[in-house]
Write a protein that holds these residues in place. Structure first.
Motif, short mmCIF file in Angstrom:
data_model
loop_
_atom_site.label_atom_id
_atom_site.label_comp_id
_atom_site.label_asym_id
_atom_site.label_seq_id
_atom_site.Cartn_x
_atom_site.Cartn_y
_atom_site.Cartn_z
N ASP A 166 0.85 -1.19 0.00
CA ASP A 166 0.00 0.00 0.00
C ASP A 166 0.88 1.24 0.00
N ALA A 167 0.85 2.01 -1.09
CA ALA A 167 1.69 3.20 -1.19
C ALA A 167 1.35 4.21 -0.11
N ALA A 168 0.06 4.32 0.24
CA ALA A 168 -0.33 5.27 1.28
C ALA A 168 0.26 4.88 2.63
N ASP A 169 0.28 3.58 2.91
CA ASP A 169 0.88 3.11 4.15
C ASP A 169 2.38 3.39 4.14
N ALA A 170 3.03 3.17 2.99
CA ALA A 170 4.46 3.44 2.88
C ALA A 170 4.76 4.92 3.13
N ARG A 176 3.09 6.85 5.12
CA ARG A 176 3.00 7.05 6.57
C ARG A 176 4.28 6.59 7.26
N VAL A 177 4.88 5.52 6.75
CA VAL A 177 6.15 5.05 7.30
C VAL A 177 7.23 6.11 7.09
N VAL A 178 7.26 6.72 5.92
CA VAL A 178 8.23 7.78 5.65
C VAL A 178 8.05 8.92 6.65
N ASP A 179 6.81 9.32 6.89
CA ASP A 179 6.55 10.40 7.85
C ASP A 179 7.10 10.06 9.23
N LEU A 195 8.45 -0.23 2.64
CA LEU A 195 8.19 0.92 1.78
C LEU A 195 7.60 0.52 0.44
N ALA A 196 6.99 -0.68 0.40
CA ALA A 196 6.28 -1.17 -0.79
C ALA A 196 7.19 -1.36 -2.00
N VAL A 197 8.43 -1.79 -1.76
CA VAL A 197 9.36 -2.00 -2.88
C VAL A 197 8.88 -3.11 -3.80
N ASP A 198 8.08 -4.06 -3.29
CA ASP A 198 7.63 -5.18 -4.11
C ASP A 198 6.67 -4.73 -5.21
N ASP A 244 12.27 6.73 -4.12
CA ASP A 244 11.97 8.12 -3.76
C ASP A 244 11.79 8.27 -2.25
N ARG A 245 11.13 7.29 -1.63
CA ARG A 245 10.90 7.35 -0.19
C ARG A 245 12.21 7.23 0.59
N VAL A 246 13.06 6.31 0.15
CA VAL A 246 14.37 6.17 0.79
C VAL A 246 15.16 7.47 0.67
#
Length: 280
Positions: free
Chosen positions: A66-70, A72-75, A95-98, A106-108
């Protein structure tokens, strides 16, 4: 059997559903887990820093699709970057890399970009089905000028690791050398002497390259063999496992770092530590 139980969601639900089950399990798990909340983890991290050890904080989580969940993890990680002077750790499947490799990169980059002053975001090793995606993501972000803020975990039991070390070292990525915690069907050395020999060879490869790297093992004989041969290489350990060893290493002038995990998904991580303590 212990490792199968450690990844069994049904067992977790049964234990937590028993009267007092969750709290009793948590009392045992708290040796290895910094807390169920961020505030608890930050207190543990500060205590480790006060003892003279570095830290690397990790919010439990994996297998996100889930990109939205990822996001939230970034935040959460961006807030962590402001609240602690320590390093950070995460698994890219969190971070939904799969399902979104480009988005994961981008999140990393956003998290790594928030770290300064020699701090790193250490990327964990997962099973070999993700090794290529993890390597590609780390190298992509390093190519954006963030190599000096990244760390990658390399597993000595994988036959491909010499090539991965060269790629990460060339990109300026810090390397955390571990034995490897996954039983792989192919492309891996057997546990025991073959993996130990591979570990020693990779350690010498890292030293010869002049790479920024650390020993991440609780195998005392292997650790001391490397330190005697290569000098004061930084040593990393998991929270709660032989803390007296870290204190002794610190007193010898060796840089130490403690992995400090936290979050609500602590149960199965704890069972993995129990399995390992029984020799699994």
């Amino acid at each position: 059997m212990l490792f199968k139980l450690a990844t069994n969601e049904t067992l977790e639900q049964v234990v937590k559903g028993l009267p007092g089950g969750e709290e009793n399990a948590w009392r045992a798990a708290s040796r290895y887990v910094a807390g169920r909340t961020r505030d608890e983890a930050l207190q543990v991290a500060e205590a480790q820093l006060a003892l003279g050890h570095g830290v690397s904080l990790d919010l439990f989580g994996e297998l996100s699709v889930d990109a939205a969940d990822a996001e939230r993890v970034v935040d959460e990680y961006l807030e962590l970057a402001e609240l602690t002077t320590g390093w950070l750790s995460l698994d890219l499947s969190h971070l939904a890399v799969d399902v979104d490799p480009a988005g994961a990169a981008d999140r990393v980059a956003r998290i790594a970009g928030a770290l300064e002053g020699g701090r790193r975001l250490q990327i964990g090793a997962e099973d070999t089905g993700r090794t290529d995606r993890i390597r590609d993501c780390v190298l992509t972000v390093a190519g954006r000028g963030l190599g000096d803020r990244l760390g990658a975990t390399v597993q000595a039991n994988l036959e491909r690791s010499p090539e991965d070390i060269d790629a990460f070292a060339e990109a300026g990525v810090q390397i955390r050398l571990v034995k490897g915690a996954y039983v792989e069907p192919t492309g891996a050395h057997p546990y025991g002497e073959p993996t130990d020999v591979a570990y020693l060879r990779l350690a010498h490869q890292l030293a010869e390259r002049g790479a920024d790297w650390s020993l991440a093992t609780h195998d005392g004989r292997l650790r001391e063999a490397v330190l005697l041969a290569l000098g004061k290489v930084p040593v990393e350990q998991l929270l709660g496992i032989r803390p007296e060893v870290l204190a002794e290493l610190r007193d010898r002038g060796i840089e130490t770092r403690v992995y400090v995990p936290y979050g609500p998904s602590w149960f199965r991580y704890w069972l993995r530590r129990v399995a390992e303590s029984r020799g699994a």
